[in-house]
Scaffold this motif. Structure first.
Motif, PDB file in Angstrom:
ATOM      1  N   VAL A 225      86.569-108.990   6.658  1.00  0.00           N
ATOM      2  CA  VAL A 225      85.515-108.923   5.640  1.00  0.00           C
ATOM      3  C   VAL A 225      85.173-107.498   5.200  1.00  0.00           C
ATOM      4  O   VAL A 225      84.557-107.315   4.153  1.00  0.00           O
ATOM      5  N   LYS A 226      85.584-106.521   5.948  1.00  0.00           N
ATOM      6  CA  LYS A 226      85.268-105.130   5.601  1.00  0.00           C
ATOM      7  C   LYS A 226      85.751-104.741   4.201  1.00  0.00           C
ATOM      8  O   LYS A 226      85.002-104.086   3.468  1.00  0.00           O
ATOM      9  N   PRO A 227      86.950-105.160   3.767  1.00  0.00           N
ATOM     10  CA  PRO A 227      87.406-104.769   2.422  1.00  0.00           C
ATOM     11  C   PRO A 227      86.532-105.301   1.278  1.00  0.00           C
ATOM     12  O   PRO A 227      86.517-104.705   0.208  1.00  0.00           O
ATOM     13  N   ILE A 228      85.809-106.394   1.494  1.00  0.00           N
ATOM     14  CA  ILE A 228      84.958-106.918   0.422  1.00  0.00           C
ATOM     15  C   ILE A 228      83.518-106.427   0.546  1.00  0.00           C
ATOM     16  O   ILE A 228      82.660-106.800  -0.241  1.00  0.00           O
ATOM     17  N   THR A 229      83.271-105.582   1.535  1.00  0.00           N
ATOM     18  CA  THR A 229      81.939-105.037   1.763  1.00  0.00           C
ATOM     19  C   THR A 229      81.832-103.682   1.071  1.00  0.00           C
ATOM     20  O   THR A 229      82.681-102.820   1.259  1.00  0.00           O
ATOM     21  N   SER A 230      80.792-103.501   0.268  1.00  0.00           N
ATOM     22  CA  SER A 230      80.628-102.236  -0.450  1.00  0.00           C
ATOM     23  C   SER A 230      80.429-101.090   0.541  1.00  0.00           C
ATOM     24  O   SER A 230      79.941-101.284   1.652  1.00  0.00           O
ATOM     25  N   LEU A 231      80.774 -99.909   0.100  1.00  0.00           N
ATOM     26  CA  LEU A 231      80.623 -98.716   0.933  1.00  0.00           C
ATOM     27  C   LEU A 231      79.158 -98.500   1.296  1.00  0.00           C
ATOM     28  O   LEU A 231      78.836 -98.163   2.445  1.00  0.00           O
ATOM     29  N   SER A 232      78.251 -98.718   0.350  1.00  0.00           N
ATOM     30  CA  SER A 232      76.829 -98.516   0.657  1.00  0.00           C
ATOM     31  C   SER A 232      76.356 -99.502   1.724  1.00  0.00           C
ATOM     32  O   SER A 232      75.536 -99.148   2.574  1.00  0.00           O
ATOM     33  N   THR A 233      76.884-100.721   1.722  1.00  0.00           N
ATOM     34  CA  THR A 233      76.527-101.694   2.760  1.00  0.00           C
ATOM     35  C   THR A 233      77.137-101.291   4.094  1.00  0.00           C
ATOM     36  O   THR A 233      76.465-101.320   5.131  1.00  0.00           O
ATOM     37  N   ARG A 234      78.409-100.896   4.103  1.00  0.00           N
ATOM     38  CA  ARG A 234      79.073-100.499   5.354  1.00  0.00           C
ATOM     39  C   ARG A 234      78.353 -99.327   6.020  1.00  0.00           C
ATOM     40  O   ARG A 234      78.288 -99.252   7.240  1.00  0.00           O
ATOM     41  N   ARG A 235      77.824 -98.425   5.230  1.00  0.00           N
ATOM     42  CA  ARG A 235      77.130 -97.263   5.785  1.00  0.00           C
ATOM     43  C   ARG A 235      75.832 -97.638   6.489  1.00  0.00           C
ATOM     44  O   ARG A 235      75.294 -96.856   7.265  1.00  0.00           O
ATOM     45  N   LYS A 236      75.306 -98.814   6.203  1.00  0.00           N
ATOM     46  CA  LYS A 236      74.051 -99.256   6.806  1.00  0.00           C
ATOM     47  C   LYS A 236      74.266-100.043   8.090  1.00  0.00           C
ATOM     48  O   LYS A 236      73.306-100.453   8.725  1.00  0.00           O
ATOM     49  N   ILE A 237      75.502-100.261   8.473  1.00  0.00           N
ATOM     50  CA  ILE A 237      75.810-101.078   9.650  1.00  0.00           C
ATOM     51  C   ILE A 237      76.200-100.182  10.814  1.00  0.00           C
ATOM     52  O   ILE A 237      77.070 -99.325  10.673  1.00  0.00           O
ATOM     53  N   MET A 238      75.537-100.374  11.951  1.00  0.00           N
ATOM     54  CA  MET A 238      75.912 -99.611  13.142  1.00  0.00           C
ATOM     55  C   MET A 238      76.190-100.575  14.288  1.00  0.00           C
ATOM     56  O   MET A 238      75.537-101.609  14.416  1.00  0.00           O
ATOM     57  N   PHE A 239      77.188-100.239  15.067  1.00  0.00           N
ATOM     58  CA  PHE A 239      77.581-101.034  16.222  1.00  0.00           C
ATOM     59  C   PHE A 239      77.220-100.253  17.468  1.00  0.00           C
ATOM     60  O   PHE A 239      77.580 -99.082  17.588  1.00  0.00           O
ATOM     61  N   ILE A 240      76.489-100.897  18.364  1.00  0.00           N
ATOM     62  CA  ILE A 240      76.116-100.219  19.604  1.00  0.00           C
ATOM     63  C   ILE A 240      76.377-101.140  20.788  1.00  0.00           C
ATOM     64  O   ILE A 240      76.467-102.356  20.650  1.00  0.00           O
ATOM     65  N   ARG A 241      76.506-100.534  21.951  1.00  0.00           N
ATOM     66  CA  ARG A 241      76.562-101.250  23.224  1.00  0.00           C
ATOM     67  C   ARG A 241      75.186-101.090  23.837  1.00  0.00           C
ATOM     68  O   ARG A 241      74.693 -99.977  23.992  1.00  0.00           O
TER      69      ARG A 241
END
Length: 140
Positions: A102-118
């Motif tokens: 799904v990453k390719p259909i996600t806008s850059l501005s949206t991707r920048r707002k997503i963080m993955f943490i442990r």
């Protein structure tokens, strides 16, 4: 609850979810996003925070990309710029396959707002994001 900027916090956890399958998840999530938006009380505050706890995320959840694709379309087409940030807690390796799809259909501005943490190796996101009040868990 709210974060330290006054934005409503939406929390969901797969382990606590009674809604399963892409249609049920999307309907439930749409309802919760609308509830979250209605709780925006700070004048000029038009974004919210989503904390996605991946505890309980399994093969069944990761094999059907429809919900993720529909969710991205919903954010980008119906709630553009409403999402302040998304904190994904303990996303398993299985999720990386879904994210790659799904990453390719996600806008850059949206991707920048997503963080993955442990959770166990990062500062808990509620400490970073939320005010002293306990969050109201709008999720599952």
């Amino acid at each position: 609850g709210v974060d330290r900027f006054g934005r409503p916090v939406l929390y969901n956890c797969f382990a606590c979810s009674s809604a399963r399958g892409p249609h049920g998840l999307l309907a439930h999530f749409t309802m919760k996003v609308e509830e979250c938006i209605q709780k925006m009380q700070v004048p000029g505050m038009d974004t919210w925070v989503w904390i996605a706890d991946f505890e309980g995320f399994g093969v069944k959840d990761g094999m059907d990309p429809r919900f993720s694709i529909w969710l991205i379309h919903m954010f980008q087409n119906h709630y553009p710029e409403r999402m302040g940030c998304v904190v994904c807690i303990d996303a398993p390796r299985l999720f990386s396959v879904l994210w790659s799809a799904v990453k390719p259909i996600t806008s850059l501005s949206t991707r920048r707002k997503i963080m993955f943490i442990r959770y166990h190796t990062s500062i808990p996101p509620l400490h970073l994001l939320c005010s002293g009040r306990k969050p109201i868990y709008l999720g599952y």
